[in-house]
Write an enzyme that holds these catalytic residues in place. Structure first.
Site, PDB file in Angstrom:
ATOM      1  CG  HIS A 288      -2.019  -0.977   1.187  1.00 49.03           C
ATOM      2  ND1 HIS A 288      -2.867  -1.119   0.119  1.00 49.03           N
ATOM      3  CD2 HIS A 288      -2.398  -1.921   2.100  1.00 49.03           C
ATOM      4  CE1 HIS A 288      -3.735  -2.095   0.368  1.00 49.03           C
ATOM      5  NE2 HIS A 288      -3.465  -2.599   1.561  1.00 49.03           N
ATOM      6  CG  ASP A 324      -2.859  -8.343   0.753  1.00 41.78           C
ATOM      7  OD1 ASP A 324      -2.095  -8.578   1.690  1.00 41.78           O
ATOM      8  OD2 ASP A 324      -3.932  -7.720   0.892  1.00 41.78           O
TER       9      ASP A 324
END
Length: 563
Positions: A288, A324
């Site tokens: 992220h 993910d």
């Protein structure tokens, strides 16, 4: 890897609630109750208190317990019976070691995952019994330190799988202990380490590489200078937050540098041939983290650092496969204009309602690199092995084969695993093993798996162990049974194929074949629905009436006889 809005609100509310409990002492509470009693008898007390409150901060009010005791009336006969009742009926709770969910004290097992409150999962890994304490298993005390101390010697000398780990990454933790605890916690690495040690995989069959901190010169190729400095400045504070759910303490910058350094060195070792493949057992996670921001529990983008290190070591084209459950918005941002790095992500999206909201199928790259971002956005939770296997066979592998990478990186978040409290999907350890096995056929087996998310300790440790067994050369087991996708999964794959076949010609025949099958499926389903509906309709003879039906029956019968 990051959490959604609900998780952010839980963390924010928990922070405010805990800080309030810490500031209010029993003495202060007694004084506040006494003030309430005095206010009834003296009408001037509220005015006095209001003037003092304007002059004092919230914290000063609790540090000066007697500041509002203007009334000298004796209240020694007053008994705070209400306070005793509150204490007497206080609800006791405990947090599950496995999934962090809060449980009532009367329950011995977690109502979410079923883990026993005294589970030894941190010392035994997923081998620990989830229902009770393990008396027959010997604790593995060296589960963490052993990883650091193992060198490329003895039985591991012949191994071709490298592990990257440094126990100093465990120092990255949220300072203020909350209930429930932050899902991205040091226990994640400890549970995986204990599982690997008990399975005899590491120490044993793998070897570790020396750890080092990434340099600012290496980081600046991925992140802006402002971002790097914002992470480094956290060393001066006991506790700080980049976002409400992304914390840092004075050791977090070191942990992030170690994680990125290990990933870079593993990539270089695999590309140069010093290792066949590797697993980066690192935290904090990274996918992220974008060019300028830390978010979603991530500080530095480990996969991006590894990709550039691999190219510096000689790999021209790099594939980053992100499984993910959250979209790796940071990795996509870093490489969305780069044709030498292909980014493919499978994640929950739900029309942008699932964290972080990015990763729609239409996001394909920009500035001449269209097609080098491939997003497979699931429209719902509960996605399991069959949907992932189907997407691999019809999207991931065809595109990856056409791209023909020299090196493959997996952003391996295990929060899509069965039982994860944030992902709420259904991938099994066998499913992860099969995906790893399929990727092993790319880039000559030069594969680096980097740990990202995953917040159920039993799920993350069993899944990571299954993946490393495949890296070591073990067969993933029998083929997945009934690997037909769900209806939602098939629709998602068709949507992605329709968009991406403009950039990857090998997808066109796959799309045509699947679309024809989908049309046949829809036609057959519609035909069955019509047939079922007809059965439910009132028969025609009933609507004619008894006389009419008898007439038509006799007329038809006599007509046949006359022939």
């Amino acid at each position: 890897m990051g959490s959604g809005a609900l998780e952010t609100n839980r963390l924010t509310n928990g922070e405010a609630e805990n800080s309030l409990h810490k500031q209010v002492s029993p003495a202060a509470l007694d004084n506040s109750l006494s003030d309430a009693s005095n206010a009834v008898t003296d009408p001037d007390v509220p005015a006095k208190r209001a003037r003092l409150q304007k002059e004092l901060t919230f914290q000063d009010m609790y540090q000066n317990d007697g500041v509002f005791d203007e009334d000298e009336e004796d209240d020694s006969d007053w008994e705070p019976f209400q306070l005793h009742k509150c204490v007497e009926f206080e609800i006791k709770k405990w947090c599950c070691r496995n999934c962090t969910m809060t449980n009532l004290d009367c329950n011995d097992c977690c109502y979410i995952c079923g883990e026993h409150r005294e589970s030894k999962i941190l010392s035994h890994g997923f081998f620990a019994s989830p229902l009770a304490q393990d008396e027959d298993l010997i604790e593995v005390h060296g589960d963490v330190k052993g990883l650091k101390d193992v060198g490329s010697q003895e039985s591991v000398a012949n191994s071709s799988t490298a592990i990257g780990f440094d126990e100093r990454m465990l120092l990255h933790a949220e300072v203020e202990k909350k209930s429930p605890p932050h899902p991205e916690r040091p226990d994640r690495l400890q549970a995986i380490a204990a599982s690997l040690a008990r399975a005899g995989i590491f120490p044993g069959k793998c070897y570790s590489i020396p750890s080092r901190e990434i340099t600012p010169e290496e980081l600046v190729t991925v992140h802006s200078l402002e971002h790097i400095e914002s992470v480094e400045v956290t060393t001066e504070s006991l506790s700080s937050y980049f976002t409400p759910d992304t914390y840092a303490n004075q050791h977090s910058a070191l942990a992030a540098r170690l994680a990125a350094g290990l990933c870079a060195d593993l990539a270089s070792a695999i590309v140069s041939g010093r290792a066949k493949n590797g697993f980066a057992l690192v935290r904090p996670p990274g996918h992220h983290a974008g060019v300028r921001q830390a978010m979603g529990f991530c500080l530095h983008n480990n996969a991006a650092v590894a990709a550039l290190a691999a190219q510096a070591a000689g790999a021209r084209k790099v594939l980053i496969l992100d499984w993910d459950v959250h979209h790796g918005n940071g990795t996509q941002e870093i490489f969305e204009q780069n044709k030498s790095v292909l980014y493919i992500s499978l994640h929950r999206h739900e029309g942008g309602k699932f964290y972080p909201g990015t990763g729609a199928a239409e996001e394909v790259g920009s500035m001449g690199a269209e097609g080098y971002c491939v997003n497979i956005p699931w429209s719902r939770g509960g996605v399991g092995d069959n949907d992932y296997n189907f997407a691999f066979q019809h999207v991931v592998l065809p595109i990856a084969s056409e791209f023909n990478p020299d090196f493959t990186i997996v952003s391996a978040g295990f929060d899509a695993a069965r039982g994860d409290p944030l992902g709420c999907c259904d991938i099994t350890p066998s499913g992860y093993a099969h995906m790893t096995h399929m990727l092993n056929g790319l880039s000559g087996g030069k594969l680096l798996v980097i740990l990202e998310g995953g917040y159920n300790l039993r799920s993350i440790s069993s899944s990571a162990t299954a993946v490393i067994k495949v890296l070591l050369g073990e067969n993933p087991g029998c083929e997945l049974e009934n690997s037909f996708p769900s209806k939602a999964g098939l629709v998602t794959v068709l949507e992605v194929l329709k968009i991406q076949m403009k950039f990857w010609p090998s997808l066109s025949p796959i799309f045509v074949n699947l679309e024809s099958q989908w049309r046949m499926y829809c036609f057959e389903k519609k035909r069955k629905q019509i047939k079922k509906r007809r059965r439910l309709l009132v028969p025609m003879w009933w609507r004619w009436g008894r006389k009419s039906s008898l007439f038509y029956f006799m007329n038809g019968h006599l007509h046949e006889k006359s022939k």
